[in-house]
Design a protein around this motif. Structure first.
Motif, PDB file in Angstrom:
ATOM      1  N   SER A 112      10.715  31.017  67.709  1.00  0.00           N
ATOM      2  CA  SER A 112      12.170  31.036  67.807  1.00  0.00           C
ATOM      3  C   SER A 112      12.654  31.983  68.897  1.00  0.00           C
ATOM      4  O   SER A 112      12.116  33.084  69.066  1.00  0.00           O
ATOM      5  N   ASN A 196      10.527  41.198  58.247  1.00  0.00           N
ATOM      6  CA  ASN A 196      11.769  40.471  58.511  1.00  0.00           C
ATOM      7  C   ASN A 196      11.524  39.060  59.042  1.00  0.00           C
ATOM      8  O   ASN A 196      12.477  38.347  59.376  1.00  0.00           O
ATOM      9  N   GLU A 197      10.269  38.668  59.142  1.00  0.00           N
ATOM     10  CA  GLU A 197       9.944  37.334  59.627  1.00  0.00           C
ATOM     11  C   GLU A 197      10.448  36.282  58.632  1.00  0.00           C
ATOM     12  O   GLU A 197      10.407  36.470  57.413  1.00  0.00           O
ATOM     13  N   LEU A 198      10.917  35.166  59.159  1.00  0.00           N
ATOM     14  CA  LEU A 198      11.569  34.131  58.358  1.00  0.00           C
ATOM     15  C   LEU A 198      10.681  32.912  58.124  1.00  0.00           C
ATOM     16  O   LEU A 198       9.882  32.527  58.991  1.00  0.00           O
ATOM     17  N   THR A 235      13.241  35.842  54.265  1.00  0.00           N
ATOM     18  CA  THR A 235      12.374  36.759  54.986  1.00  0.00           C
ATOM     19  C   THR A 235      11.191  37.109  54.083  1.00  0.00           C
ATOM     20  O   THR A 235      11.223  36.884  52.866  1.00  0.00           O
ATOM     21  N   LEU A 277       4.551  32.928  60.207  1.00  0.00           N
ATOM     22  CA  LEU A 277       5.427  34.074  60.442  1.00  0.00           C
ATOM     23  C   LEU A 277       5.731  34.295  61.913  1.00  0.00           C
ATOM     24  O   LEU A 277       6.830  34.745  62.261  1.00  0.00           O
ATOM     25  N   SER A 278       4.804  33.979  62.790  1.00  0.00           N
ATOM     26  CA  SER A 278       5.052  34.192  64.218  1.00  0.00           C
ATOM     27  C   SER A 278       6.138  33.256  64.747  1.00  0.00           C
ATOM     28  O   SER A 278       6.859  33.599  65.687  1.00  0.00           O
ATOM     29  N   ASN A 280       8.830  32.379  63.019  1.00  0.00           N
ATOM     30  CA  ASN A 280      10.093  33.005  62.613  1.00  0.00           C
ATOM     31  C   ASN A 280      11.230  31.988  62.566  1.00  0.00           C
ATOM     32  O   ASN A 280      12.288  32.161  63.154  1.00  0.00           O
ATOM     33  N   HIS A 281      11.013  30.930  61.786  1.00  0.00           N
ATOM     34  CA  HIS A 281      11.947  29.799  61.792  1.00  0.00           C
ATOM     35  C   HIS A 281      13.087  29.940  60.786  1.00  0.00           C
ATOM     36  O   HIS A 281      12.875  30.247  59.611  1.00  0.00           O
ATOM     37  N   CYS A 282      14.278  29.695  61.257  1.00  0.00           N
ATOM     38  CA  CYS A 282      15.458  29.481  60.426  1.00  0.00           C
ATOM     39  C   CYS A 282      16.209  28.337  61.097  1.00  0.00           C
ATOM     40  O   CYS A 282      16.533  28.414  62.284  1.00  0.00           O
TER      41      CYS A 282
END
Length: 324
Positions: A112, A196-198, A235, A277-278, A280-282
């Motif tokens: 992201s 805090n990874e999404l 998260t 986690l890398s 970091n998707h939302c």
């Protein structure tokens, strides 16, 4: 309508098939016949089952013929992973089928850059693995097909699919059952990165809802691609906190670097964690809600809770009973 599902016995089809039967459609399910649906709905008794090995028949060049001969108004392809396979099906169904829907993935997005990720926006790097690359390219091919006046197509791109009957992507972005045991016992959980990874989950029935609404709203869905996820994303820290509450525990976390994390778990678990986690998707669902009326029922923690309850109740996760 007569609706053919390819791979309808999997996570999504287990919920989509009963929806379509209840809506009065004639449903045909194409599968290898090696797996029962994850959800045992009585509507399955009204479904025609056809056994086929897609990979083999694709190589022989006959899979598209098999699907075309069924004379479907709509084809829902839940098991396509290469551009070549998708293109062969499109070529065979062009002019014969009213609507082809394809199941993609939010992994068509790479890491992201700006959140939330939205269709058509340059908010992420290019996909980082072959699975994501193929899903991206299939979606592009389908849009071009419809835009050029060919077959009406729609691609639906779910997040991390959750539901009763299988392990959810857990708080560390992997499938390690030991993570749940650590949380349930109140022990400190070592988390890679800063927490805090999404991750963006979605209940399988919400994905089924999106497919059903795309079928019902063909004119609005034709030529479009839709991200389909829960209304919000979790998260790592938020996920651990809500999971701890299910067992009456206070969340206890210890942040570690990725190198140290890899030393404390299996290579497979570490690689799966990094993959999730890398990125970091939302992901935004605005397009799906506005064009086809997608209205997800499940927040991500509700979807995961249902999955964990099923795993515990069926003896597949050795943790104390949930308080929730």
């Amino acid at each position: 309508m007569k609706i053919v599902l390819i791979g309808g016995s999997g996570h999504i089809g287990s919920f989509l098939v009963p929806r379509l039967v209840r809506a009065g459609h004639e449903v045909v399910n194409i599968s290898r016949g090696s797996r029962l649906p994850y959800a045992d709905f009585p509507e399955w008794e009204q479904v025609r089952q056809v056994t086929a090995d897609r990979e083999l028949e694709d190589r022989e060049g006959i899979f598209g013929d098999r699907i075309a001969q069924l004379g479907a108004d709509v084809v829902v392809d839940l098991m396509c992973f290469t551009v070549g396979s998708a293109t062969a099906l499109v070529d065979r169904l062009r002019g014969e089928t009213g609507h082809l829907l394809h199941c993609g993935s939010i992994w068509r997005y790479g890491v992201s850059l700006k959140l939330p990720l939205a269709e058509g926006a340059d908010f992420a790097e290019e996909p980082v693995d072959e699975y994501g690359i193929q899903k991206r390219d299939i979606a592009r091919m389908l849009k071009e097909e419809t835009a050029s006046g060919g077959l009406a197509t729609t691609s639906v791109h779910p997040g991390h699919i959750v539901g009763p009957g299988w392990q959810p992507i857990g708080p560390l972005g992997n499938l390690d059952p030991g993570v749940w045991q650590t949380i349930a016992s109140g022990q400190p959980l070592r988390i890679p990165g800063i927490g805090n990874e999404l991750m963006h989950h979605v209940h399988a029935d919400d994905v089924a809802q999106a497919f059903e609404k795309a079928i019902l709203n063909r004119d609005a869905a034709a030529g479009e691609d839709f991200n389909i996820v829960a209304p919000s994303a979790l998260t790592v820290r938020g996920y651990v906190s809500v999971a701890a509450s299910w067992f009456g525990q206070v969340p206890r976390m210890e942040t570690v670097g990725w190198e140290e994390f890899r030393r404390t778990t299996t290579k497979e678990s570490a690689d799966i964690s990094w993959a999730h986690l890398s990125r970091n998707h939302c992901v935004s669902i605005h397009k799906a809600t506005s064009l086809i009326g997608y209205t997800p029922r499940y927040e991500p923690e509700q979807a995961v809770l249902e999955s964990v309850q099923w795993l515990i109740g069926n003896g597949q996760l050795d943790v104390p009973k949930l308080l929730t």
